[in-house]
Scaffold this motif. Structure first.
Motif, PDB file in Angstrom:
ATOM      1  N   ALA A 134      38.091  47.036  -2.630  1.00  0.00           N
ATOM      2  CA  ALA A 134      38.776  46.673  -3.870  1.00  0.00           C
ATOM      3  C   ALA A 134      37.770  46.646  -5.005  1.00  0.00           C
ATOM      4  CB  ALA A 134      39.445  45.303  -3.728  1.00  0.00           C
ATOM      5  N   GLU A 135      38.242  47.023  -6.187  1.00  0.00           N
ATOM      6  CA  GLU A 135      37.369  47.067  -7.355  1.00  0.00           C
ATOM      7  C   GLU A 135      37.873  46.116  -8.427  1.00  0.00           C
ATOM      8  OE1 GLU A 135      35.788  50.308 -10.691  1.00  0.00           O
ATOM      9  OE2 GLU A 135      36.537  51.008  -8.745  1.00  0.00           O
ATOM     10  N   MET A 136      36.957  45.311  -8.961  1.00  0.00           N
ATOM     11  CA  MET A 136      37.292  44.398 -10.047  1.00  0.00           C
ATOM     12  C   MET A 136      37.342  45.166 -11.370  1.00  0.00           C
ATOM     13  SD  MET A 136      34.931  41.106  -9.040  1.00  0.00           S
ATOM     14  CE  MET A 136      35.195  40.398 -10.656  1.00  0.00           C
ATOM     15  N   PRO A 137      37.983  44.617 -12.405  1.00  0.00           N
ATOM     16  CA  PRO A 137      38.025  45.293 -13.705  1.00  0.00           C
ATOM     17  C   PRO A 137      36.643  45.614 -14.273  1.00  0.00           C
ATOM     18  CG  PRO A 137      39.633  43.525 -13.662  1.00  0.00           C
ATOM     19  CD  PRO A 137      38.830  43.404 -12.397  1.00  0.00           C
ATOM     20  N   ASN A 138      35.623  44.825 -13.913  1.00  0.00           N
ATOM     21  CA  ASN A 138      34.272  45.089 -14.430  1.00  0.00           C
ATOM     22  C   ASN A 138      33.511  46.119 -13.598  1.00  0.00           C
ATOM     23  OD1 ASN A 138      33.524  43.719 -12.113  1.00  0.00           O
ATOM     24  ND2 ASN A 138      32.508  42.028 -13.173  1.00  0.00           N
ATOM     25  N   GLY A 139      34.171  46.683 -12.579  1.00  0.00           N
ATOM     26  CA  GLY A 139      33.558  47.728 -11.769  1.00  0.00           C
ATOM     27  C   GLY A 139      32.898  47.250 -10.493  1.00  0.00           C
ATOM     28  N   VAL A 140      32.732  45.941 -10.312  1.00  0.00           N
ATOM     29  CA  VAL A 140      32.132  45.427  -9.081  1.00  0.00           C
ATOM     30  C   VAL A 140      33.110  45.632  -7.925  1.00  0.00           C
ATOM     31  CG1 VAL A 140      31.275  43.367  -7.890  1.00  0.00           C
ATOM     32  CG2 VAL A 140      30.655  43.780 -10.275  1.00  0.00           C
ATOM     33  N   VAL A 141      32.581  46.113  -6.808  1.00  0.00           N
ATOM     34  CA  VAL A 141      33.399  46.503  -5.654  1.00  0.00           C
ATOM     35  C   VAL A 141      33.143  45.575  -4.476  1.00  0.00           C
ATOM     36  CG1 VAL A 141      33.669  48.331  -3.906  1.00  0.00           C
ATOM     37  CG2 VAL A 141      33.527  48.923  -6.341  1.00  0.00           C
ATOM     38  N   GLU A 142      34.212  45.248  -3.747  1.00  0.00           N
ATOM     39  CA  GLU A 142      34.105  44.663  -2.414  1.00  0.00           C
ATOM     40  C   GLU A 142      34.426  45.780  -1.430  1.00  0.00           C
ATOM     41  OE1 GLU A 142      32.910  42.342  -0.922  1.00  0.00           O
ATOM     42  OE2 GLU A 142      33.248  40.376  -1.821  1.00  0.00           O
ATOM     43  N   ASN A 143      33.656  45.881  -0.360  1.00  0.00           N
ATOM     44  CA  ASN A 143      33.826  46.949   0.625  1.00  0.00           C
ATOM     45  C   ASN A 143      33.448  46.361   1.981  1.00  0.00           C
ATOM     46  OD1 ASN A 143      34.163  49.457   1.817  1.00  0.00           O
ATOM     47  ND2 ASN A 143      32.191  50.246   1.126  1.00  0.00           N
ATOM     48  N   GLU A 144      34.466  45.856   2.704  1.00  0.00           N
ATOM     49  CA  GLU A 144      34.169  45.041   3.871  1.00  0.00           C
ATOM     50  C   GLU A 144      35.003  45.413   5.092  1.00  0.00           C
ATOM     51  OE1 GLU A 144      32.868  40.918   1.615  1.00  0.00           O
ATOM     52  OE2 GLU A 144      34.912  41.066   2.391  1.00  0.00           O
ATOM     53  N   LEU A 145      34.358  45.355   6.232  1.00  0.00           N
ATOM     54  CA  LEU A 145      35.042  45.247   7.512  1.00  0.00           C
ATOM     55  C   LEU A 145      35.121  43.752   7.743  1.00  0.00           C
ATOM     56  CD1 LEU A 145      33.991  47.737  10.319  1.00  0.00           C
ATOM     57  CD2 LEU A 145      36.132  46.495  10.142  1.00  0.00           C
ATOM     58  N   CYS A 146      36.331  43.208   7.763  1.00  0.00           N
ATOM     59  CA  CYS A 146      36.534  41.776   7.541  1.00  0.00           C
ATOM     60  C   CYS A 146      37.527  41.202   8.560  1.00  0.00           C
ATOM     61  CB  CYS A 146      37.047  41.604   6.102  1.00  0.00           C
ATOM     62  SG  CYS A 146      37.317  39.919   5.574  1.00  0.00           S
ATOM     63  N   PRO A 147      37.113  40.985   9.810  1.00  0.00           N
ATOM     64  CA  PRO A 147      38.025  40.367  10.773  1.00  0.00           C
ATOM     65  C   PRO A 147      38.614  39.065  10.244  1.00  0.00           C
ATOM     66  CG  PRO A 147      36.064  41.175  11.879  1.00  0.00           C
ATOM     67  CD  PRO A 147      35.813  41.302  10.405  1.00  0.00           C
ATOM     68  N   VAL A 148      39.839  38.789  10.679  1.00  0.00           N
ATOM     69  CA  VAL A 148      40.582  37.623  10.185  1.00  0.00           C
ATOM     70  C   VAL A 148      40.747  36.609  11.320  1.00  0.00           C
ATOM     71  CG1 VAL A 148      42.740  36.831   9.142  1.00  0.00           C
ATOM     72  CG2 VAL A 148      41.773  39.058   8.507  1.00  0.00           C
ATOM     73  N   PHE A 149      40.496  35.348  10.979  1.00  0.00           N
ATOM     74  CA  PHE A 149      40.529  34.257  11.951  1.00  0.00           C
ATOM     75  C   PHE A 149      41.501  33.167  11.508  1.00  0.00           C
ATOM     76  CE2 PHE A 149      36.528  36.370  12.401  1.00  0.00           C
ATOM     77  CZ  PHE A 149      36.231  36.311  13.756  1.00  0.00           C
ATOM     78  N   ARG A 150      41.873  32.324  12.483  1.00  0.00           N
ATOM     79  CA  ARG A 150      42.697  31.143  12.215  1.00  0.00           C
ATOM     80  C   ARG A 150      41.974  29.918  12.766  1.00  0.00           C
ATOM     81  NH1 ARG A 150      47.644  31.315  15.857  1.00  0.00           N
ATOM     82  NH2 ARG A 150      45.954  31.155  17.352  1.00  0.00           N
ATOM     83  N   ALA A 151      42.059  28.817  12.040  1.00  0.00           N
ATOM     84  CA  ALA A 151      41.590  27.523  12.539  1.00  0.00           C
ATOM     85  C   ALA A 151      42.681  26.502  12.236  1.00  0.00           C
ATOM     86  CB  ALA A 151      40.283  27.125  11.876  1.00  0.00           C
TER      87      ALA A 151
END
Length: 195
Positions: free
Chosen positions: A105-122
Motif C-alpha cells: 500500500a502507498e500513502m499519499p506522500n509516496g511512502v510504501v508498506e510492502n509486507e508479508l504479514c501473517p495474521v494472529f488472534r489473542a
C-alpha cells in the motif's frame, strides 16, 4: 538498540535485514511483519488508532496491534512483545490465522508498506494501557459491527486491516471459534529457512 526487520524474496525467504527506521520509503522492500486482532471473552475486538507520530498511516484506525519480528525472533514472541509494549496487554495464547497474508500500500506522500504479514488472534480480558508513542485511542467493539463498518466503507481503516477483514470473516462468524492455521504455512523466513 536499533530495531531491525527481516527482508524477504518473493518466495518469503530471508535475504537480509534492514533498520526499521529507514526501511519504509518510496521503494520499501518486501519484509516480514504481523498483525494481531485481540478479542475479549465476549468476542469484542480491541480497535486502536495509530499514534499521529507514526511514519506509516499516522492517526489511522486499525486492528489491535501490528509489528515486525526481529531477526530470529519467533512470531509468537514478537506478537507478545508488541502487545505488551504498545498496549500493556498480556497474551497468554497467540493463534495463527492467516499465515500467508501479503499486501502493498502507498500513502499519499509516496511512502510504501510492502509486507508479508501473517495474521494472529489473542484473547484477553485485561484492561489495555496504551503507549502514547504507538497508540492514540483504544476501544472495544463488537466484531459484527466492526466488520459492517469496514466492509460498508463507513469506517476508514488501515489498508492492511481493510484487506484482512474479509479474509477473517471467511473463517466464520465467531472470532473465538476461528480455526487456527499450521505454522508450516508461514513464510520460510518465519520458520528459520534461509536462502
Amino acid at each position: 538498540m536499533t530495531e531491525q526487520v527481516v527482508l524477504l524474496d518473493e518466495q518469503g525467504r530471508g535475504i537480509g535485514v534492514s533498520d526499521k527506521a529507514t526501511v519504509h520509503h518510496e521503494n520499501t522492500p518486501l519484509h516480514l511483519a504481523f498483525s494481531c486482532y485481540v478479542f475479549n471473552p465476549r468476542g469484542e475486538l480491541l480497535v486502536t488508532r495509530r499514534a499521529r507520530a507514526k511514519k506509516t498511516w499516522p492517526g489511522v484506525v486499525t486492528n489491535t496491534c501490528c509489528g515486525h519480528p526481529a531477526p530470529s525472533e519467533p512470531f509468537t514472541g514478537a506478537v507478545t512483545r508488541r502487545l505488551a509494549d504498545e498496549l500493556g496487554l498480556p497474551a497468554p495464547e497467540v493463534d495463527l490465522l492467516l499465515p500467508r497474508f501479503r499486501y502493498r500500500a502507498e500513502m499519499p506522500n509516496g511512502v510504501v508498506e510492502n509486507e508479508l504479514c501473517p495474521v494472529f488472534r489473542a484473547v484477553t480480558d485485561a484492561v489495555p494501557s496504551a503507549s502514547p508513542e504507538e497508540v492514540d485511542e483504544v476501544g472495544w467493539m463488537s466484531w459484527p459491527l466492526f466488520v459492517s463498518l469496514v466492509t460498508g466503507g463507513e469506517l476508514a481503516v488501515s489498508p492492511w486491516c481493510r484487506e484482512q477483514v474479509p479474509q477473517l470473516t471467511a473463517l466464520g462468524p465467531d472470532p473465538l471459534a476461528w480455526p487456527t492455521a499450521d505454522d508450516a504455512d508461514l513464510p520460510a523466513a518465519a520458520r528459520g529457512v534461509v536462502v
